[in-house]
Design a protein around this motif. Structure first.
Motif, PDB file in Angstrom:
ATOM      1  N   GLU A  17     -16.600 -83.171  -1.969  1.00  0.00           N
ATOM      2  CA  GLU A  17     -17.725 -82.790  -2.833  1.00  0.00           C
ATOM      3  C   GLU A  17     -17.417 -81.451  -3.495  1.00  0.00           C
ATOM      4  OE1 GLU A  17     -22.487 -81.868  -2.556  1.00  0.00           O
ATOM      5  OE2 GLU A  17     -21.549 -83.079  -0.997  1.00  0.00           O
ATOM      6  N   GLY A  18     -17.623 -81.382  -4.797  1.00  0.00           N
ATOM      7  CA  GLY A  18     -17.376 -80.173  -5.569  1.00  0.00           C
ATOM      8  C   GLY A  18     -16.014 -80.137  -6.232  1.00  0.00           C
ATOM      9  N   ALA A  19     -15.060 -80.952  -5.747  1.00  0.00           N
ATOM     10  CA  ALA A  19     -13.726 -80.976  -6.336  1.00  0.00           C
ATOM     11  C   ALA A  19     -13.795 -81.542  -7.754  1.00  0.00           C
ATOM     12  CB  ALA A  19     -12.776 -81.813  -5.490  1.00  0.00           C
ATOM     13  N   VAL A  20     -12.961 -81.019  -8.619  1.00  0.00           N
ATOM     14  CA  VAL A  20     -12.887 -81.473 -10.005  1.00  0.00           C
ATOM     15  C   VAL A  20     -11.451 -81.900 -10.273  1.00  0.00           C
ATOM     16  CG1 VAL A  20     -13.112 -80.785 -12.425  1.00  0.00           C
ATOM     17  CG2 VAL A  20     -14.717 -79.899 -10.718  1.00  0.00           C
ATOM     18  N   GLU A  21     -11.282 -83.125 -10.773  1.00  0.00           N
ATOM     19  CA  GLU A  21      -9.956 -83.601 -11.146  1.00  0.00           C
ATOM     20  C   GLU A  21      -9.814 -83.520 -12.664  1.00  0.00           C
ATOM     21  OE1 GLU A  21      -8.135 -86.706  -8.311  1.00  0.00           O
ATOM     22  OE2 GLU A  21     -10.214 -87.344  -8.626  1.00  0.00           O
ATOM     23  N   ILE A  22      -8.734 -82.918 -13.089  1.00  0.00           N
ATOM     24  CA  ILE A  22      -8.450 -82.685 -14.501  1.00  0.00           C
ATOM     25  C   ILE A  22      -7.653 -83.879 -15.031  1.00  0.00           C
ATOM     26  CG2 ILE A  22      -7.353 -81.066 -16.113  1.00  0.00           C
ATOM     27  CD1 ILE A  22      -9.693 -79.900 -14.297  1.00  0.00           C
ATOM     28  N   ALA A  23      -7.741 -84.131 -16.328  1.00  0.00           N
ATOM     29  CA  ALA A  23      -6.935 -85.198 -16.930  1.00  0.00           C
ATOM     30  C   ALA A  23      -5.454 -84.877 -16.760  1.00  0.00           C
ATOM     31  CB  ALA A  23      -7.279 -85.369 -18.401  1.00  0.00           C
ATOM     32  N   ASN A  24      -4.710 -85.858 -16.234  1.00  0.00           N
ATOM     33  CA  ASN A  24      -3.265 -85.695 -16.087  1.00  0.00           C
ATOM     34  C   ASN A  24      -2.596 -85.915 -17.447  1.00  0.00           C
ATOM     35  OD1 ASN A  24      -2.892 -88.576 -16.439  1.00  0.00           O
ATOM     36  ND2 ASN A  24      -3.548 -88.811 -14.309  1.00  0.00           N
ATOM     37  N   ASP A  25      -1.286 -85.852 -17.490  1.00  0.00           N
ATOM     38  CA  ASP A  25      -0.602 -86.008 -18.776  1.00  0.00           C
ATOM     39  C   ASP A  25      -0.568 -87.451 -19.271  1.00  0.00           C
ATOM     40  OD1 ASP A  25      -0.265 -83.343 -19.299  1.00  0.00           O
ATOM     41  OD2 ASP A  25       1.780 -83.239 -18.536  1.00  0.00           O
ATOM     42  N   TYR A  26      -1.030 -88.394 -18.466  1.00  0.00           N
ATOM     43  CA  TYR A  26      -1.242 -89.759 -18.963  1.00  0.00           C
ATOM     44  C   TYR A  26      -2.558 -89.843 -19.732  1.00  0.00           C
ATOM     45  CZ  TYR A  26       2.380 -91.355 -15.655  1.00  0.00           C
ATOM     46  OH  TYR A  26       3.553 -91.543 -14.965  1.00  0.00           O
ATOM     47  N   GLY A  27      -3.426 -88.828 -19.540  1.00  0.00           N
ATOM     48  CA  GLY A  27      -4.697 -88.783 -20.242  1.00  0.00           C
ATOM     49  C   GLY A  27      -5.894 -89.220 -19.422  1.00  0.00           C
ATOM     50  N   ALA A  28      -5.706 -89.484 -18.130  1.00  0.00           N
ATOM     51  CA  ALA A  28      -6.806 -89.917 -17.257  1.00  0.00           C
ATOM     52  C   ALA A  28      -7.040 -88.874 -16.168  1.00  0.00           C
ATOM     53  CB  ALA A  28      -6.470 -91.264 -16.619  1.00  0.00           C
ATOM     54  N   ALA A  29      -8.301 -88.641 -15.831  1.00  0.00           N
ATOM     55  CA  ALA A  29      -8.618 -87.697 -14.760  1.00  0.00           C
ATOM     56  C   ALA A  29      -8.129 -88.255 -13.434  1.00  0.00           C
ATOM     57  CB  ALA A  29     -10.116 -87.438 -14.705  1.00  0.00           C
ATOM     58  N   GLY A  30      -7.542 -87.390 -12.616  1.00  0.00           N
ATOM     59  CA  GLY A  30      -7.080 -87.788 -11.300  1.00  0.00           C
ATOM     60  C   GLY A  30      -5.573 -87.940 -11.243  1.00  0.00           C
ATOM     61  N   PHE A  31      -5.116 -88.594 -10.185  1.00  0.00           N
ATOM     62  CA  PHE A  31      -3.693 -88.763  -9.931  1.00  0.00           C
ATOM     63  C   PHE A  31      -3.100 -89.821 -10.843  1.00  0.00           C
ATOM     64  CE2 PHE A  31      -0.178 -90.884  -7.668  1.00  0.00           C
ATOM     65  CZ  PHE A  31       0.658 -89.806  -7.455  1.00  0.00           C
ATOM     66  N   GLY A  32      -1.919 -89.545 -11.368  1.00  0.00           N
ATOM     67  CA  GLY A  32      -1.123 -90.507 -12.130  1.00  0.00           C
ATOM     68  C   GLY A  32       0.263 -90.548 -11.519  1.00  0.00           C
ATOM     69  N   GLY A  33       0.683 -91.700 -11.053  1.00  0.00           N
ATOM     70  CA  GLY A  33       1.921 -91.844 -10.297  1.00  0.00           C
ATOM     71  C   GLY A  33       3.193 -91.575 -11.080  1.00  0.00           C
ATOM     72  N   ALA A  34       4.298 -91.600 -10.343  1.00  0.00           N
ATOM     73  CA  ALA A  34       5.629 -91.368 -10.896  1.00  0.00           C
ATOM     74  C   ALA A  34       6.032 -92.492 -11.835  1.00  0.00           C
ATOM     75  CB  ALA A  34       6.639 -91.271  -9.750  1.00  0.00           C
ATOM     76  N   CYS A  35       6.755 -92.145 -12.892  1.00  0.00           N
ATOM     77  CA  CYS A  35       7.277 -93.152 -13.823  1.00  0.00           C
ATOM     78  C   CYS A  35       8.330 -92.513 -14.720  1.00  0.00           C
ATOM     79  CB  CYS A  35       6.150 -93.765 -14.656  1.00  0.00           C
ATOM     80  SG  CYS A  35       6.706 -95.137 -15.690  1.00  0.00           S
ATOM     81  N   PRO A  36       9.481 -92.146 -14.120  1.00  0.00           N
ATOM     82  CA  PRO A  36      10.520 -91.533 -14.945  1.00  0.00           C
ATOM     83  C   PRO A  36      11.219 -92.572 -15.819  1.00  0.00           C
ATOM     84  CG  PRO A  36      11.359 -91.913 -12.752  1.00  0.00           C
ATOM     85  CD  PRO A  36       9.899 -92.292 -12.729  1.00  0.00           C
ATOM     86  N   PRO A  37      11.919 -92.119 -16.836  1.00  0.00           N
ATOM     87  CA  PRO A  37      12.716 -93.061 -17.626  1.00  0.00           C
ATOM     88  C   PRO A  37      13.735 -93.774 -16.718  1.00  0.00           C
ATOM     89  CG  PRO A  37      12.543 -90.960 -18.764  1.00  0.00           C
ATOM     90  CD  PRO A  37      11.986 -90.759 -17.382  1.00  0.00           C
TER      91      PRO A  37
END
Length: 182
Positions: free
Chosen positions: A112-132
């Motif tokens: 409670e109170g935590a804020v998740e910022i948009a990741n570099d995929y453009g969605a708030a929260g965790f965005g997994g690994a995906c290297p070339p």
């Protein structure tokens, strides 16, 4: 002269105590390990990757004295962008919290109170690994002990601003660096 020597000695003792506190701050996980390949559960779904896109379990202990909140970041410095890739920025995690369950991000299980910022995929929260394809990338998971209870951020802040605010208020860090390639 004695005052200068005493002052220098006190400064050195303070620096050593801070270094000792920083050494006591530790991040662990049942999901990821230092230098180990990320499991498919922590891989992005999209951009040619097939994974679970789940945030890892994280636990931390030994936070420095004066910690009033935590921030968690996951960053890929090897992304071919010129500025890396932010996979996760979560701030305003209460100082009483010392762990996150697997998949906490995006499943309503953040404290409670935590804020998740948009990741570099453009969605708030965790965005997994995906290297070339063919590249091994590092994924640096960091818990930051902060000297403030709450980072005051504008709506929809960029990751550079969030990183600046985290850095300006950090009194200790603990990290795990995992890797991933496909």
């Amino acid at each position: 002269m004695l005052q200068k020597t005493l002052f220098a000695g006190l400064m050195l003792a303070g620096a050593m105590a801070s270094a000792a506190n920083a050494q006591d701050f530790h991040l662990s996980s049942t999901s990821i390990a230092e230098g180990a390949q990320l499991a498919p559960a922590h891989v992005f779904t999209g951009f040619g990757c097939e994974g679970g896109n789940q945030s890892p379990q994280l636990s931390w202990s030994g936070a420095p004295e004066g910690t009033k909140s935590f921030a968690i970041t996951a960053y890929d410095p090897d992304a071919p962008t010129g500025s890396g890739w932010w996979h996760w920025n979560a701030v305003n995690i209460p100082a009483s919290v010392t762990s996150l369950e697997p998949s906490a991000s995006g499943h309503g299980a953040m404290p409670e109170g935590a804020v998740e910022i948009a990741n570099d995929y453009g969605a708030a929260g965790f965005g997994g690994a995906c290297p070339p394809p063919g590249e091994v990338h590092r994924y640096i998971f960091t818990v930051h002990a902060l000297s403030t209870e709450r980072l005051e951020l504008p709506d929809n802040p960029g990751n550079a601003l969030v990183g600046f605010m985290i850095g300006a208020n950090t009194i200790g860090t603990a990290r795990i660096t995992a890797v991933y390639n496909r």
